[in-house]
Design an enzyme around this catalytic site. Sequence first.
Site: not given
Length: 439
Positions: A50, A115
């Site tokens: 994204c 992460g």
Amino acid sequence: MSVLVVGLSHRSAPVALLERVSVSGDSLVKLLHETHDAPHVAEAVIVSTCNRVEVYAVVDKFHRGVSRISELLALHSGVPLEDLSRHLYVHYEDRAIQHVFSVACGLESMVVGEGQILGQLRQAFRLAQDEGTVGRTLHDVLQRALRVGKRAHHETGIDKVGASLVSVGLDVARAHLGPLEDVRALVVGAGSMSGLAVATLARAGAREIIVANRTHERAVRLAESAQAPARAVELHRLPEALTEADLIVSCTGATGLVLTADQLQGIGDDGRRRFFLDLALPHDIDPAAVREIPGAALAALDDLRTAQEAADAIGPEAIEAVRRIVADEVADFLGAARAAAVTPTVVALRSKAAEVVDAELARLSGRLPDLDERSRREIAHAVRRVVDKLLHAPTVRVQELASAPGGDAYADALSRLFDLDPKAPEAVTRADITEGTEP
């Protein structure tokens, strides 16, 4: 052959453009193969999230590689090349390695230190392996990048500096809804981002989590994995679930709107406050429709851009520590790669020396046919030891020198000094690649 990165991210392009360039599913596989099959490209990996679309490639021509990859990105997205080029960044050779390592550590993410990028890199790597578009070079780069990312998170705590996109979005939701302990949340989608949303909502103490997904079985599995009261609903029951929910998180891989004006019509008639969090690319939720809902608010990817600045302000020491790790790892990786590059030449030199020794020993046997076997063995052993001792210092030294920038010149000098067959080192390299195994 050199490593090349061509891409765009939240740092270089608006979300609307990222939406158009983003690829997934069959389109991603098609772009991966077309990139790999392009002239001057030997290997290819594509990271499409994204926040970024990046092509990692191994090329033999810089300008032609950049041009062809840029053209393919424009072709697949439908964005004119001249418009797309203004937002593309390019990294080459050493700088490309540094960029990939920085991405793995979360330094290039919208939210510093998140992460999730490690899983996304691993997924892109595995797809390229499955499709046969990754070779030894990108294999080594990405394997090392994943290790560097893990090291950065383990040693610096950078993942605590910047939260994931989900966490940042839920912080915005709290500002609108208040504490999430009494919230009934609806999560639309069942991918990795949705899984993170469910887990984060469970930790936040959400009263109930409803999961809706096109494939109901995946929604059921995700709901069952939640450490909180949760249930799955089929997608056709989405309107009903919307009326029940206070917080709606949507992060599907759909190519069009999932929560449209028709679906959202009538939501909000009960006077409750609602918050919509759209973490999808392309966007899932119609923003105009949300604006028509009384007491409702919406946050999408563009609204989370300030999280980067916040992370920089919170944890400069952790971020600087990660940058040092990246610099050290890049230097070590490049040094090892340069040293390894001279190995085929060293092997070719020792092979030529062995051939010379064998030829001379054979000639000696012809000239001294009465020489006893023991004497022959002693002479052969002595000659080979002399050759090994003479070659030891220069071959060890050339490998040490090769680890420095410009070290490939030493391999070339070795080839010229000993008049090696130019094809010999290439044969050794091809054999090494063929015999190597994937971990």
